[in-house]
Motif scaffolding. Structure first.
Motif, PDB file in Angstrom:
ATOM      1  N   THR A 147      34.806 114.781  47.957  1.00  0.00           N
ATOM      2  CA  THR A 147      36.150 114.747  48.686  1.00  0.00           C
ATOM      3  C   THR A 147      36.840 113.162  48.865  1.00  0.00           C
ATOM      4  N   SER A 148      36.027 112.217  48.333  1.00  0.00           N
ATOM      5  CA  SER A 148      36.377 111.119  48.397  1.00  0.00           C
ATOM      6  C   SER A 148      35.298 110.012  47.496  1.00  0.00           C
ATOM      7  N   ILE A 149      35.880 108.983  47.302  1.00  0.00           N
ATOM      8  CA  ILE A 149      34.899 107.883  46.498  1.00  0.00           C
ATOM      9  C   ILE A 149      33.776 107.721  47.099  1.00  0.00           C
ATOM     10  N   LYS A 150      33.697 107.660  48.448  1.00  0.00           N
ATOM     11  CA  LYS A 150      32.323 107.325  49.020  1.00  0.00           C
ATOM     12  C   LYS A 150      31.498 108.592  49.068  1.00  0.00           C
ATOM     13  N   ILE A 151      31.914 109.645  49.224  1.00  0.00           N
ATOM     14  CA  ILE A 151      31.163 110.953  49.185  1.00  0.00           C
ATOM     15  C   ILE A 151      30.689 111.099  47.572  1.00  0.00           C
ATOM     16  N   CYS A 152      31.605 110.643  46.631  1.00  0.00           N
ATOM     17  CA  CYS A 152      31.103 110.901  45.142  1.00  0.00           C
ATOM     18  C   CYS A 152      30.024 110.079  44.916  1.00  0.00           C
ATOM     19  N   PHE A 153      29.994 108.714  45.417  1.00  0.00           N
ATOM     20  CA  PHE A 153      28.941 107.857  45.089  1.00  0.00           C
ATOM     21  C   PHE A 153      27.609 108.174  45.823  1.00  0.00           C
ATOM     22  N   GLU A 154      27.846 108.696  46.875  1.00  0.00           N
ATOM     23  CA  GLU A 154      26.554 109.134  47.697  1.00  0.00           C
ATOM     24  C   GLU A 154      25.857 110.274  47.149  1.00  0.00           C
ATOM     25  N   LYS A 155      26.617 111.148  46.485  1.00  0.00           N
ATOM     26  CA  LYS A 155      26.176 112.404  45.803  1.00  0.00           C
ATOM     27  C   LYS A 155      25.572 112.106  44.469  1.00  0.00           C
ATOM     28  N   ILE A 156      26.072 111.007  43.970  1.00  0.00           N
ATOM     29  CA  ILE A 156      25.268 110.564  42.702  1.00  0.00           C
ATOM     30  C   ILE A 156      24.089 109.832  42.933  1.00  0.00           C
ATOM     31  N   PHE A 157      24.086 109.055  44.220  1.00  0.00           N
ATOM     32  CA  PHE A 157      22.702 108.449  44.382  1.00  0.00           C
ATOM     33  C   PHE A 157      21.476 109.624  44.824  1.00  0.00           C
ATOM     34  N   GLU A 158      22.180 110.579  45.519  1.00  0.00           N
ATOM     35  CA  GLU A 158      21.183 111.689  45.781  1.00  0.00           C
ATOM     36  C   GLU A 158      20.787 112.522  44.610  1.00  0.00           C
ATOM     37  N   HIS A 159      21.516 112.735  43.664  1.00  0.00           N
ATOM     38  CA  HIS A 159      21.312 113.188  42.447  1.00  0.00           C
ATOM     39  C   HIS A 159      20.237 112.579  41.832  1.00  0.00           C
ATOM     40  N   GLU A 160      20.653 111.182  41.786  1.00  0.00           N
ATOM     41  CA  GLU A 160      19.347 110.508  41.031  1.00  0.00           C
ATOM     42  C   GLU A 160      18.040 110.412  41.541  1.00  0.00           C
ATOM     43  N   VAL A 161      17.863 110.416  42.739  1.00  0.00           N
ATOM     44  CA  VAL A 161      16.723 110.677  43.467  1.00  0.00           C
ATOM     45  C   VAL A 161      16.188 111.922  43.212  1.00  0.00           C
ATOM     46  N   ASP A 162      16.621 112.832  43.292  1.00  0.00           N
ATOM     47  CA  ASP A 162      16.282 114.094  42.899  1.00  0.00           C
ATOM     48  C   ASP A 162      15.791 114.513  41.621  1.00  0.00           C
ATOM     49  N   ASN A 163      16.637 113.687  40.578  1.00  0.00           N
ATOM     50  CA  ASN A 163      15.967 113.742  39.146  1.00  0.00           C
ATOM     51  C   ASN A 163      14.694 112.702  39.169  1.00  0.00           C
ATOM     52  N   THR A 164      14.516 111.849  39.792  1.00  0.00           N
ATOM     53  CA  THR A 164      13.367 110.840  39.866  1.00  0.00           C
ATOM     54  C   THR A 164      12.217 111.776  40.191  1.00  0.00           C
ATOM     55  N   ASN A 165      12.403 112.599  41.338  1.00  0.00           N
ATOM     56  CA  ASN A 165      11.427 113.444  42.002  1.00  0.00           C
ATOM     57  C   ASN A 165      10.728 114.277  40.664  1.00  0.00           C
ATOM     58  N   ALA A 166      11.771 114.758  40.166  1.00  0.00           N
ATOM     59  CA  ALA A 166      11.298 115.790  39.049  1.00  0.00           C
ATOM     60  C   ALA A 166      10.560 115.142  37.919  1.00  0.00           C
ATOM     61  N   VAL A 167      11.113 113.891  37.561  1.00  0.00           N
ATOM     62  CA  VAL A 167      10.408 113.083  36.640  1.00  0.00           C
ATOM     63  C   VAL A 167       8.720 112.719  36.867  1.00  0.00           C
ATOM     64  N   TYR A 168       8.772 112.361  38.311  1.00  0.00           N
ATOM     65  CA  TYR A 168       7.283 112.022  38.672  1.00  0.00           C
ATOM     66  C   TYR A 168       6.658 113.396  38.812  1.00  0.00           C
ATOM     67  N   LYS A 169       6.955 114.426  39.032  1.00  0.00           N
ATOM     68  CA  LYS A 169       6.188 115.731  39.064  1.00  0.00           C
ATOM     69  C   LYS A 169       5.465 115.723  37.602  1.00  0.00           C
ATOM     70  N   LEU A 170       6.390 115.578  36.515  1.00  0.00           N
ATOM     71  CA  LEU A 170       6.119 115.588  35.285  1.00  0.00           C
ATOM     72  C   LEU A 170       5.031 114.582  34.848  1.00  0.00           C
ATOM     73  N   VAL A 171       4.987 113.571  35.579  1.00  0.00           N
ATOM     74  CA  VAL A 171       4.110 112.262  35.115  1.00  0.00           C
ATOM     75  C   VAL A 171       2.666 112.903  35.903  1.00  0.00           C
ATOM     76  N   LYS A 172       2.900 113.458  37.035  1.00  0.00           N
ATOM     77  CA  LYS A 172       1.680 113.861  37.696  1.00  0.00           C
ATOM     78  C   LYS A 172       0.844 114.901  37.137  1.00  0.00           C
ATOM     79  N   MET A 173       1.965 116.044  36.665  1.00  0.00           N
ATOM     80  CA  MET A 173       1.104 117.167  35.847  1.00  0.00           C
ATOM     81  C   MET A 173       0.580 116.389  34.666  1.00  0.00           C
ATOM     82  N   SER A 174       1.183 115.665  33.867  1.00  0.00           N
ATOM     83  CA  SER A 174       0.548 114.887  32.644  1.00  0.00           C
ATOM     84  C   SER A 174      -0.820 114.268  32.650  1.00  0.00           C
ATOM     85  N   LEU A 175      -0.669 113.691  34.013  1.00  0.00           N
ATOM     86  CA  LEU A 175      -1.967 112.922  34.533  1.00  0.00           C
ATOM     87  C   LEU A 175      -3.027 113.924  34.772  1.00  0.00           C
ATOM     88  N   THR A 176      -2.647 114.909  35.408  1.00  0.00           N
ATOM     89  CA  THR A 176      -3.770 115.861  35.588  1.00  0.00           C
ATOM     90  C   THR A 176      -4.355 116.403  34.478  1.00  0.00           C
TER      91      THR A 176
END
Ligand code: OFO
Length: 183
Positions: free
Chosen positions: A85-114
């Motif tokens: 509903t605002s540019i501020k919220i837009c940028f905050e959501k983008i940051f949250e989304h990127e962190v969420d994707n980072t966590n998914a990437v880390y899971k895959l890294v951990k899985m491949s290590l295991t």
């Protein structure tokens, strides 16, 4: 002869990550259309370009699955969340989304290590680096808002910010590339 070089779990996780990258692309696309409709052509341009980048990430994973002899499963992409509903919220959501994707990437890294799947571990390192850059890019967006004092964002500050984003590079310098002469 079986030439599939991925385990069932790794193949499933990679396919899920492929869909997640496609979803990321849809989110950027949706936010870009919203920004454009609000008159923020510069922000929209930045987000449209980023939607393409996420699609490239999806393609990298698709190609990797194929090259390892496993099966690609193209599934439905979850719908993007509500528009901001605002540019501020837009940028905050983008940051949250990127962190969420980072966590998914880390899971895959951990899985491949295991599983000691060093090919997948090595492949995923590109995404680890990319996520650092993408989080930095999202942090930079939020920093720009801080400078303009988002609580009191006036039309002029928003205009400058929007114009600035039109030409903001899509890449950021990673810490590994920094030198004392070129911080
Ligand atoms: Fe695919 O890098 Fe953002 O989410």
């Amino acid at each position: 002869m079986n030439t599939d070089r991925l385990s069932k779990t790794i193949a499933a996780a990679l396919n899920a990550q492929m869909t997640k990258e496609a979803q990321a692309s849809q989110i950027y696309l949706s936010y870009a259309a919203w920004a454009e409709s609000q008159g923020f052509g510069g922000v929209a341009n930045f987000l449209f370009r980023h939607a393409q980048e996420e699609r490239n990430h999806m393609m990298k994973i698709l190609e990797y699955i194929l090259k390892r002899g496993a099966k690609v499963q193209v599934t439905a992409i979850p719908a993007p969340p509500e528009n901001p509903t605002s540019i501020k919220i837009c940028f905050e959501k983008i940051f949250e989304h990127e962190v969420d994707n980072t966590n998914a990437v880390y899971k895959l890294v951990k899985m491949s290590l295991t599983e000691e799947d060093w090919a997948t571990w090595n492949f995923m390192q590109w995404f680890v680096k990319e996520q650092v850059e993408e989080e930095t890019l999202a942090m930079n967006l939020l920093d720009k808002l801080k400078i303009t004092d988002s609580e009191k964002l006036n039309g002029n500050a928003l205009y400058v910010l929007d114009r600035d984003l039109e030409t903001t590079p899509d890449e950021v310098t990673s810490a590994q590339e920094v030198t004392a002469d070129n911080p």
